[in-house]
Design an enzyme around this catalytic site. Structure first.
Site, short mmCIF file in Angstrom:
data_model
loop_
_atom_site.label_atom_id
_atom_site.label_comp_id
_atom_site.label_asym_id
_atom_site.label_seq_id
_atom_site.Cartn_x
_atom_site.Cartn_y
_atom_site.Cartn_z
N ASP A 1 55.86 60.66 14.07
CA ASP A 1 54.88 61.41 13.28
C ASP A 1 55.60 62.14 12.16
OD1 ASP A 1 51.77 62.56 14.02
OD2 ASP A 1 52.96 63.66 12.54
N HIS B 1 45.45 55.60 17.26
CA HIS B 1 46.84 55.99 17.49
C HIS B 1 46.91 56.92 18.69
CE1 HIS B 1 45.04 58.72 14.54
NE2 HIS B 1 45.77 59.69 15.08
N GLN C 1 40.66 64.08 14.45
CA GLN C 1 41.18 62.79 13.98
C GLN C 1 41.13 62.76 12.46
OE1 GLN C 1 39.25 59.25 15.53
NE2 GLN C 1 40.82 57.90 14.68
N VAL D 1 43.26 60.14 10.73
CA VAL D 1 43.57 58.75 10.35
C VAL D 1 42.74 57.86 11.27
CG1 VAL D 1 45.34 56.98 10.11
CG2 VAL D 1 45.91 59.38 9.61
N HIS E 1 49.11 59.82 20.21
CA HIS E 1 50.20 60.77 20.01
C HIS E 1 50.97 60.82 21.32
CE1 HIS E 1 48.56 62.91 16.35
NE2 HIS E 1 47.42 62.45 16.83
N ASN F 1 42.97 61.53 19.58
CA ASN F 1 41.86 62.22 18.93
C ASN F 1 40.84 61.16 18.52
OD1 ASN F 1 42.97 64.83 19.08
ND2 ASN F 1 44.27 64.43 17.30
P1 5GP Z 1 45.19 62.53 13.92
O1 5GP Z 1 44.98 63.89 13.32
O2 5GP Z 1 44.36 61.49 13.19
O3 5GP Z 1 45.03 62.45 15.40
O4 5GP Z 1 46.71 62.18 13.69
C1 5GP Z 1 47.22 61.65 12.51
C2 5GP Z 1 48.70 61.92 12.52
O5 5GP Z 1 49.29 61.12 11.52
C3 5GP Z 1 49.08 63.36 12.23
O6 5GP Z 1 49.79 63.91 13.34
C4 5GP Z 1 49.93 63.27 10.97
O7 5GP Z 1 51.02 64.16 10.97
C5 5GP Z 1 50.38 61.82 10.98
N1 5GP Z 1 50.61 61.26 9.65
C6 5GP Z 1 49.82 61.43 8.56
N2 5GP Z 1 50.35 60.74 7.52
C7 5GP Z 1 51.47 60.14 7.98
C8 5GP Z 1 52.44 59.30 7.36
O8 5GP Z 1 52.37 58.95 6.17
N3 5GP Z 1 53.48 58.88 8.13
C9 5GP Z 1 53.59 59.23 9.45
N4 5GP Z 1 54.66 58.77 10.11
N5 5GP Z 1 52.69 60.04 10.07
C10 5GP Z 1 51.65 60.48 9.34
#
Ligand code: 5GP
Ligand code: ZN
Length: 118
Positions: free
Chosen positions: A36, A104, A98, A100, A106, A91
């Site tokens: 992450d 995924h 969420q 993205v 975590h 998420n």
């Molecule tokens: P969500 O909030 O959708 O559950 O998690 C998305 C995760 O993607 C976040 O923890 C955020 O830090 C991570 N993330 C967002 N953009 C990027 C990126 O460009 N590269 C990587 N490796 N992680 C990312």
């Protein structure tokens, strides 16, 4: 196996395709794991299916083997970093954080964690 579905606008599809750099820690037949960008624990790895699906239940519906591979990969990457205990978080929906919309997990490990989660 047919070519997995991808969305050219999707950040994680682009990481899977190698178009956007990421620190990849594991590659499987159906999944890719990378760090992450904003780690919330000493180990914070995202495990994603290669195929674009919006959230964890959608992946389970579309490809149960990919969903199983996510769970097994979580254990593999945690162990590789010295952690038998780890947390998996999916998420599912903007209302719970969420951001993205490509499935995924975590994988978090390496520090004490409270319950319930915030
Ligand atoms: P969500 O909030 O959708 O559950 O998690 C998305 C995760 O993607 C976040 O923890 C955020 O830090 C991570 N993330 C967002 N953009 C990027 C990126 O460009 N590269 C990587 N490796 N992680 C990312
Ligand atoms: Zn995607």
């Amino acid at each position: 196996m047919s070519t997995p579905s991808t969305d050219p606008e999707c950040l994680f599809c682009r990481i899977v395709a190698g178009e956007i750099p990421a620190e990849i820690v594991h590659e499987g037949e159906r999944t890719v794991a990378f760090r992450d960008i904003a780690p919330q624990a000493p180990t914070h790895v995202l495990v994603v299916p290669r195929a674009h699906t919006p959230n964890a239940p959608a992946t389970a519906e579309d490809d149960a083997a990919a969903f199983a591979e996510i769970a097994l990969t979580a254990r593999t990457v945690a162990r590789a970093e010295g952690h038998e205990d780890f947390r998996i978080v999916f998420n599912c929906g903007a209302g719970v954080g969420q951001t993205v919309f490509h499935t995924h997990a975590h994988v978090l490990a390496g520090r004490p964690m409270g319950w319930p989660p915030g």
